[in-house]
Scaffold this motif. Structure first.
Motif, PDB file in Angstrom:
ATOM      1  N   GLN A 184       0.719   3.482   5.479  1.00 49.96           N
ATOM      2  CA  GLN A 184      -0.368   2.916   6.280  1.00 49.96           C
ATOM      3  C   GLN A 184      -1.674   2.885   5.499  1.00 49.96           C
ATOM      4  OE1 GLN A 184      -0.892   4.596  10.191  1.00 49.96           O
ATOM      5  NE2 GLN A 184      -2.875   3.648  10.496  1.00 49.96           N
ATOM      6  N   ASN A 185      -2.017   3.992   4.859  1.00 52.93           N
ATOM      7  CA  ASN A 185      -3.275   4.037   4.129  1.00 52.93           C
ATOM      8  C   ASN A 185      -3.263   3.073   2.942  1.00 52.93           C
ATOM      9  OD1 ASN A 185      -5.946   5.289   3.412  1.00 52.93           O
ATOM     10  ND2 ASN A 185      -4.793   5.795   1.568  1.00 52.93           N
ATOM     11  N   LEU A 186      -2.161   3.049   2.201  1.00 49.56           N
ATOM     12  CA  LEU A 186      -2.091   2.178   1.039  1.00 49.56           C
ATOM     13  C   LEU A 186      -2.114   0.708   1.448  1.00 49.56           C
ATOM     14  CD1 LEU A 186       0.540   4.172  -1.042  1.00 49.56           C
ATOM     15  CD2 LEU A 186      -1.914   3.957  -1.515  1.00 49.56           C
ATOM     16  N   SER A 187      -1.435   0.389   2.527  1.00 45.15           N
ATOM     17  CA  SER A 187      -1.427  -0.987   3.014  1.00 45.15           C
ATOM     18  C   SER A 187      -2.820  -1.411   3.465  1.00 45.15           C
ATOM     19  CB  SER A 187      -0.430  -1.132   4.156  1.00 45.15           C
ATOM     20  OG  SER A 187      -0.465  -2.439   4.689  1.00 45.15           O
ATOM     21  N   GLU A 188      -3.492  -0.547   4.227  1.00 47.55           N
ATOM     22  CA  GLU A 188      -4.833  -0.858   4.699  1.00 47.55           C
ATOM     23  C   GLU A 188      -5.822  -0.940   3.536  1.00 47.55           C
ATOM     24  OE1 GLU A 188      -5.911   1.951   7.671  1.00 47.55           O
ATOM     25  OE2 GLU A 188      -4.461   1.216   9.152  1.00 47.55           O
ATOM     26  N   SER A 189      -5.654  -0.082   2.559  1.00 46.22           N
ATOM     27  CA  SER A 189      -6.530  -0.116   1.391  1.00 46.22           C
ATOM     28  C   SER A 189      -6.377  -1.433   0.640  1.00 46.22           C
ATOM     29  CB  SER A 189      -6.210   1.054   0.450  1.00 46.22           C
ATOM     30  OG  SER A 189      -6.447   2.300   1.080  1.00 46.22           O
ATOM     31  N   ALA A 190      -5.135  -1.837   0.420  1.00 44.35           N
ATOM     32  CA  ALA A 190      -4.870  -3.082  -0.301  1.00 44.35           C
ATOM     33  C   ALA A 190      -5.431  -4.282   0.451  1.00 44.35           C
ATOM     34  CB  ALA A 190      -3.372  -3.242  -0.529  1.00 44.35           C
ATOM     35  N   GLU A 191      -5.236  -4.308   1.767  1.00 46.91           N
ATOM     36  CA  GLU A 191      -5.736  -5.425   2.566  1.00 46.91           C
ATOM     37  C   GLU A 191      -7.267  -5.474   2.548  1.00 46.91           C
ATOM     38  OE1 GLU A 191      -4.066  -5.027   6.425  1.00 46.91           O
ATOM     39  OE2 GLU A 191      -1.998  -5.388   5.759  1.00 46.91           O
ATOM     40  N   PHE A 192      -7.886  -4.319   2.623  1.00 48.75           N
ATOM     41  CA  PHE A 192      -9.352  -4.261   2.585  1.00 48.75           C
ATOM     42  C   PHE A 192      -9.864  -4.787   1.247  1.00 48.75           C
ATOM     43  CE2 PHE A 192     -13.277  -2.015   1.453  1.00 48.75           C
ATOM     44  CZ  PHE A 192     -14.085  -2.326   2.536  1.00 48.75           C
ATOM     45  N   ILE A 193      -9.266  -4.322   0.164  1.00 43.78           N
ATOM     46  CA  ILE A 193      -9.716  -4.729  -1.170  1.00 43.78           C
ATOM     47  C   ILE A 193      -9.455  -6.221  -1.400  1.00 43.78           C
ATOM     48  CG2 ILE A 193      -9.324  -4.411  -3.646  1.00 43.78           C
ATOM     49  CD1 ILE A 193      -8.651  -1.445  -2.968  1.00 43.78           C
ATOM     50  N   ALA A 194      -8.340  -6.715  -0.909  1.00 46.24           N
ATOM     51  CA  ALA A 194      -8.017  -8.134  -1.074  1.00 46.24           C
ATOM     52  C   ALA A 194      -9.064  -9.022  -0.415  1.00 46.24           C
ATOM     53  CB  ALA A 194      -6.637  -8.428  -0.507  1.00 46.24           C
ATOM     54  N   GLY A 195      -9.725  -8.506   0.603  1.00 51.03           N
ATOM     55  CA  GLY A 195     -10.745  -9.277   1.293  1.00 51.03           C
ATOM     56  C   GLY A 195     -12.117  -9.216   0.657  1.00 51.03           C
ATOM     57  N   LEU A 196     -12.237  -8.470  -0.443  1.00 50.59           N
ATOM     58  CA  LEU A 196     -13.547  -8.291  -1.075  1.00 50.59           C
ATOM     59  C   LEU A 196     -13.886  -9.372  -2.101  1.00 50.59           C
ATOM     60  CD1 LEU A 196     -13.470  -4.422  -1.658  1.00 50.59           C
ATOM     61  CD2 LEU A 196     -14.729  -5.662   0.119  1.00 50.59           C
ATOM     62  N   GLY A 197     -12.897 -10.110  -2.558  1.00 47.78           N
ATOM     63  CA  GLY A 197     -13.156 -11.113  -3.586  1.00 47.78           C
ATOM     64  C   GLY A 197     -12.118 -11.031  -4.683  1.00 47.78           C
ATOM     65  N   ASN A 198     -12.197 -11.962  -5.634  1.00 48.76           N
ATOM     66  CA  ASN A 198     -11.143 -12.057  -6.649  1.00 48.76           C
ATOM     67  C   ASN A 198     -11.521 -11.446  -7.987  1.00 48.76           C
ATOM     68  OD1 ASN A 198     -13.024 -13.868  -7.528  1.00 48.76           O
ATOM     69  ND2 ASN A 198     -11.742 -15.693  -7.283  1.00 48.76           N
ATOM     70  N   LYS A 199     -12.639 -10.708  -8.031  1.00 52.76           N
ATOM     71  CA  LYS A 199     -13.025 -10.123  -9.310  1.00 52.76           C
ATOM     72  C   LYS A 199     -12.856  -8.598  -9.334  1.00 52.76           C
ATOM     73  CE  LYS A 199     -18.022  -9.669  -8.327  1.00 52.76           C
ATOM     74  NZ  LYS A 199     -18.166 -10.199  -6.984  1.00 52.76           N
TER      75      LYS A 199
END
Length: 253
Positions: A184-199
């Motif tokens: 759960q934490n890793l999935s939420e972390s990845a989704e959050f970071i993916a929404g921050l931008g492509n750099k």
């Protein structure tokens, strides 16, 4: 700091302490840091070098002399100067002075931060920082407060704002078995970071207990106990949550 493996149990430190801050409790020498004035008299009488004054104050010029001594390495490697801690942004005035001195010499600058500072501190540092190394420990606010003592709200909000600037950001996540390596934490972390931008680059750091001895030496309790270090399989499983979302992820670093 008391290095227990060097202590010969002579008691000279306790005798020399004018504040009476050192006493033997349960067979161990304990320093009451609430009354210790750091005068160094206990250090002076410890012939076994078991007691030491840790850290010292430096002038800006003294710090830059050390920084400048590695100038050839910066030029050869393409690297630069990283300010870490503790939290460097909590010492903003001193940090800005050092950053300005580094930029005046043309050095690449990086700041390693946990993000738990006012956004105004980030704003003040932006013109002087090339790279931010940003710690992200876990997404659940209740668990975050339980393990760190603070909510992650400010941390996440600052990270969003930082990623809206033109600065390079590397997100560093310590993988701590039994604490933040769950799906759960890793999935939420990845989704959050993916929404921050492509750099954004992600670095997964395997937990280690190197600091445990330091806690003992300064009379503090290492609350994480004997957590095992994550093996290769655990690290690869953690990385998969990020690669699935096409995030550039690296183990270690």
């Amino acid at each position: 700091m008391l290095l227990g493996n060097r202590c010969v149990d002579c008691g000279a430190c306790a005798i020399s302490c004018p504040e009476g801050a050192i006493q033997k409790v349960g067979g161990h020498w304990v320093t009451d840091r609430s009354i210790c004035k750091r005068c160094g008299k206990c250090v002076a009488v410890c012939y076994a070098d078991g007691r030491q004054i840790v850290g010292r104050e430096y002038t800006l010029e003294e710090v830059m002399q050390t920084v400048d001594s590695d100038q050839a390495f910066y030029l050869e490697s393409g690297g630069g100067v990283t300010f870490s801690g503790g939290e460097p942004l909590s010492h903003l005035d001193q940090l800005l002075d050092l950053l300005q001195a580094c930029k005046a010499r043309g050095y690449h600058t990086a700041v390693d931060t946990c993000g738990q500072v006012p956004w105004t501190s980030f704003e003040a540092s932006l013109p002087l920082v090339d790279l931010y190394l940003y710690d992200l420990k876990m997404m659940d606010p209740t668990k975050h407060k339980h393990y760190t003592g603070a909510s992650n709200h400010l941390i996440l909000e600052n990270l969003k704002k930082l990623c809206q600037t033109d600065k390079e950001v590397w997100i560093r996540i310590p993988i701590i078995p039994g604490i933040n390596d769950d799906a759960q934490n890793l999935s939420e972390s990845a989704e959050f970071i993916a929404g921050l931008g492509n750099k954004i680059r992600v670095f997964l750091l395997p937990y280690h207990d190197v600091a445990a001895t330091k806690y003992v030496n300064v009379g503090a309790r290492y609350t994480l106990g004997s957590i095992p270090k994550p093996d290769k399989a655990v690290m690869e499983a953690a990385a998969s949550f990020f690669t699935q979302l096409a995030l550039p992820v690296q183990q270690g670093g």
